[in-house]
Design a protein around this motif. Structure first.
Motif, mmCIF file in Angstrom:
data_model
loop_
_atom_site.group_PDB
_atom_site.id
_atom_site.type_symbol
_atom_site.label_atom_id
_atom_site.label_comp_id
_atom_site.label_asym_id
_atom_site.label_seq_id
_atom_site.Cartn_x
_atom_site.Cartn_y
_atom_site.Cartn_z
ATOM 1 N N ARG A 1 43.204 37.729 24.220
ATOM 2 C CA ARG A 1 43.490 38.990 24.785
ATOM 3 C C ARG A 1 43.721 39.035 26.214
ATOM 4 N N GLU B 1 44.514 43.709 25.656
ATOM 5 C CA GLU B 1 45.771 43.943 24.953
ATOM 6 C C GLU B 1 45.904 42.446 24.229
ATOM 7 N N PRO B 2 46.399 42.133 22.786
ATOM 8 C CA PRO B 2 46.345 40.852 22.104
ATOM 9 C C PRO B 2 47.778 40.111 22.733
ATOM 10 N N ASP C 1 35.366 44.319 20.919
ATOM 11 C CA ASP C 1 36.839 44.488 21.109
ATOM 12 C C ASP C 1 36.989 46.041 20.432
ATOM 13 N N ALA D 1 39.219 47.315 23.443
ATOM 14 C CA ALA D 1 40.433 47.207 23.273
ATOM 15 C C ALA D 1 41.140 47.918 21.963
#
Length: 802
Positions: free
Chosen positions: A56, A121-122, A296, A300
């Motif tokens: 990420r 963000e992946p 996460d 995220a």
């Protein structure tokens, strides 16, 4: 409209001639879930399963200059590591149709390629033999960035010369709509006896389902299908996006949702990680599982709620509202979600803000801005907790300035004549707006809270009483969603009801339960319609191969829309049973009627055929069927709401005490008077109310995600993200009113979001009532202990500042 005095009997037996609707029968899900026999995504294991985690972004805004995964692939246990280019993944499109000057289409890549737009963000996926090796692999990744200045709030996003997250979105604005500008509204404000203003901000929140997101994806060689076991509120939408991103026909993707531990809207959009894991499984031809960890999930995953309102209201001398003028800005994070888009929050607020009040003139501007934060998804209530809070603050402020009782000013403005078409063009079906307010106030007065407040103030304590009145628009149909100009138009639902040769019934629904008790309430609808015992009815949901199509569960649509489709399908099955019985007796169908598990012949006492006998004819002795009746016992139905939807309503009343030593807000009493039409199962409705109220209190007093100047989220664990416990949530007294809906098959309206909608306004108003002797008023949430302490000790802080 009538009042429900209690929830009915608890033994599950029939009464009132076989009525099941309106009964608090025990939840059929509970024996399985409470004894640990539920089956969630992480409970599913397949031979050879691999585990995935994601590399990420560590920066909020920047260009990706390099992704080095060689070290990842060398980690023991790692099987593969992929970027977006390795997997050939397409984007998740999230766009609104015309007009282009109001809506800016954007796309969210499944894995970031050239640019990152928020921390978390992946960027790449790591697949390993176990979850620990996957985490080790993530640590070995090396990603280079050319860092750009992050945009961390609304003001920065809209500032001249601000860095743009998306080149096509000028001033980082994804949606900008101006609606309902009543002619002459400026003159109304100029001539008004009183104009009051509220500027309020609400904190960014996490929906926080008990079960985080997750997926187990595998390729089925026999069926030639990619199968995704995932916890989604919208399985058919996941299938559509997965098939398009992976280049498969939809038949080649099957989405199966097992038991789900909550969703609250977070899971009614299509996530990126689920699709990347599916792509890895497709490439490796091995099962791949991803389970989101709590860090996460907090930082995220999809977030919600961060909004800014600047609203004026004009009143006459008698306290009647004359006009409402609003500017709404919603911080939607880095991307527009699919399928609801970045428009969902500003459009919801703009369209429905007048709510339960007769507002003659209205003007509103609604904007969605992009910032370098995790993207926003719908969250229980979707803007209604915010705009209800603001409108209720306007009435409180007007009452104070006009020297009116805050309950009385509401009475003078509530809608009482139905159907009522508002200035926003929405037609409200009958409700109990005035009745719910009156009952709520009577309850608090009868319990002596006004006397207790006077005594407490005389003793130097700080007690406050606050109310909120609101409606919950539920059962949105295709017509309502089409007005939002979405690229896809949700609304309808499909159901199939099938009876097997033993006379037992299976029902499918396109809705998806994640705690709403569908296995119970849908069975109640079918069992009552066919005169069956509850244990003869079984619900299937959440499987795109077994359910023809559905839009899933969100916006309190399941019973209003899905339940109506279920009842229609059950009725059609009953018609076929009657037709078969009529053929056996050689009489017109009109001489038959459904009984308790049987078809009865009118005018012939004792003449009946039970469902098992009829099912045997339909399946095993089709030679006895006339040629115009097809074998089998299956019926399908679709249902849509073609008007403006249905409107549940409620009033919440809250008593709080502010503790001067700590600034703590203690809720002493909470009363909810709700009307969701016909309550299929009052106990289930009460569960929805209490759960929603807990989330609303959390938003009012506790939960908030903040960001530092570099766009780093502050709350990545429960050490930082303040979540209320059972100690902070009071017992809630719930009173039911019942105004049956004319637009649904059961008379039910939705009940899923009302608790969350009403709680922030009621709590905030109660806090301000307690602060009244100080002269301080608060308009923002969450209300922190520091803020309350400063308000109660304002003179001390002012002297310290000198």
């Amino acid at each position: 409209m009538r009042r429900i005095e209690d929830g009915g009997r608890e033994d599950g037996a029939y009464e009132d001639g076989g009525r099941l609707i309106g009964r608090s029968v025990p939840r059929r899900e509970d024996p399985r879930l409470l004894t640990g026999r539920g089956r969630f995504v992480d409970d599913i294991t397949l031979p050879g399963t691999l585990h995935a985690q994601f590399v990420r972004s560590t920066v909020a805004h920047g260009e990706v200059t390099a992704i080095d995964l060689d070290g990842v692939r060398a980690v023991p246990g790692v099987v593969a590591a992929y970027t977006a280019d390795d997997l050939g993944l397409g984007d998740i499109t999230a766009q609104l149709a015309r007009p282009v000057e109001e809506f800016v289409p954007t796309a969210m890549p499944v894995l970031a390629r050239d640019r990152v737009r928020y921390v978390g963000e992946p960027v790449a996926i790591v697949v390993a033999r176990d979850a620990y090796a996957a985490e080790d692999g993530v640590e070995a990744a090396r990603v280079g960035y050319a860092v750009h200045p992050p945009v961390t709030d609304e003001a920065a996003a809209l500032a001249d010369g601000a860095p743009l997250l998306h080149a096509e979105a000028a001033r980082n604005t994804l949606v900008d709509v101006r609606l309902f500008a009543t002619e002459g509204i400026d003159e109304v404000f100029a001539a008004a006896d009183r104009v009051v203003r509220v500027e309020a901000r609400t904190g960014r929140q996490n929906a926080l389902p008990l079960e985080t997101r997750g997926v187990l994806a595998h390729w089925d060689d026999r069926e030639e299908q990619l199968v995704l076991h995932t916890c989604s509120q919208v399985p058919h939408q996941v299938r559509t996006v997965a098939s398009r991103c992976l280049g498969l026909v939809e038949r080649a993707v099957r989405v199966v949702v097992p038991d789900m531990g909550g969703g609250f809207g977070l899971k009614c959009v299509v996530g990126r990680e689920e699709l990347a894991a599916a792509a890895a499984a497709l490439r490796l031809r091995r099962p791949v599982k991803w389970i989101e960890d709590r860090k996460d999930a907090l930082s995220a995953s999809f977030l919600a709620r961060e909004q800014h309102y600047d609203v004026r209201a004009a009143f006459d001398a008698a306290g009647r509202i004359l006009a409402l003028d609003a500017d709404v800005v919603c911080d939607m994070g880095a991307y527009s979600c699919y399928p609801f888009t970045a428009g969902i929050e500003p459009l919801m607020a703009a369209a429905e803000m007048p709510g339960v009040y007769k507002v003659p003139a209205y003007r509103v501007r609604g904007r969605a801005v992009a910032t370098n934060k995790a993207p926003t998804a719908p969250y229980r209530g979707v803007s209604r907790p915010q705009y209800v809070m603001v409108v209720e603050r306007l009435f409180e402020r007007a009452a104070r300035e006009l020297d009116l009782d805050p309950v009385e000013i509401r009475r003078r403005n509530l809608i009482t004549d139905f159907p009522y078409t508002g200035v926003n063009g929405i037609t409200y079906d009958p409700g109990s707006y005035r009745e719910s307010l009156d009952l709520c106030e009577r309850t608090l007065r009868a319990e002596g809270w006004y006397e207790r407040q006077r005594a407490a103030r005389a003793a130097g304590r700080h007690l406050g009483i606050g109310y909120s009145c609101f409606s919950e628009r539920t059962g949105y149909g295709s017509a309502a969603f089409a007005q939002r100009k979405m690229a896809v138009v949700p609304g309808f639902d499909l159901s199939e009801v099938r009876m097997d040769p033993s006379g037992a019934v299976t029902v499918t629904t396109g809705t998806m339960s994640h705690g709403q008790s569908h296995e119970t309430t849908m069975a109640q609808i079918v069992a009552e319609r066919l005169g069956l015992e509850l244990d003869r009815v079984r619900l299937h949901q959440g499987d795109t191969d077994r359910v023809a199509y559905g839009w899933g569960t969100f916006a309190s649509r399941s019973i209003a829309v899905g339940g109506s489709a279920v009842r229609l399908a059950a009725g059609r099955l009953g018609e076929k049973l009657r037709a078969i019985a009529a053929a056996r007796w050689e009489v017109p169908v009109e001489e038959t009627v459904l009984g308790r598990g049987e078809v009865v012949r009118r005018g012939a006492p004792g003449t009946a055929l039970d469902y098992r006998e009829l099912a045997e004819v339909a399946y095993l002795r089709v030679d006895l069927l006339p040629k115009d009746i097809e074998p089998g016992l299956t019926a399908t139905a679709a249902f849509d709401v073609f008007n403006d939807g249905t409107f549940s309503n409620a009033t919440h009343g809250v008593v709080v005490e502010l503790h001067a030593d700590t600034g703590r807000v203690e809720i002493l009493r909470y009363v909810c008077v709700e009307d969701c039409g016909v309550a299929i199962n009052p106990q289930v409705v009460e569960g929805q109310c209490r759960g929603g109220i807990a989330q609303g209190i959390a938003g009012a007093l506790f939960e908030q995600v903040t960001y530092d100047a570099q766009g780093e989220p502050s709350a990545t664990s429960f050490m930082d993200y303040r979540v209320p416990t059972a100690h902070e949530i009071p017992d809630v007294a719930i009173h039911h009113l019942q105004t049956p809906c004319a637009f649904t098959e059961t008379g039910a309206k939705g009940a899923g979001e009302g608790g969350t909608i009403g709680a922030p306004a009621a709590v905030l108003n109660a806090v301000n009532d307690a602060l009244r002797p100080t002269g301080v008023e608060l308009d923002d949430i969450p209300i922190t202990p520091e803020t309350v302490h400063r308000a109660l000790h304002r003179r001390h802080y002012q002297e310290s500042a000198r």
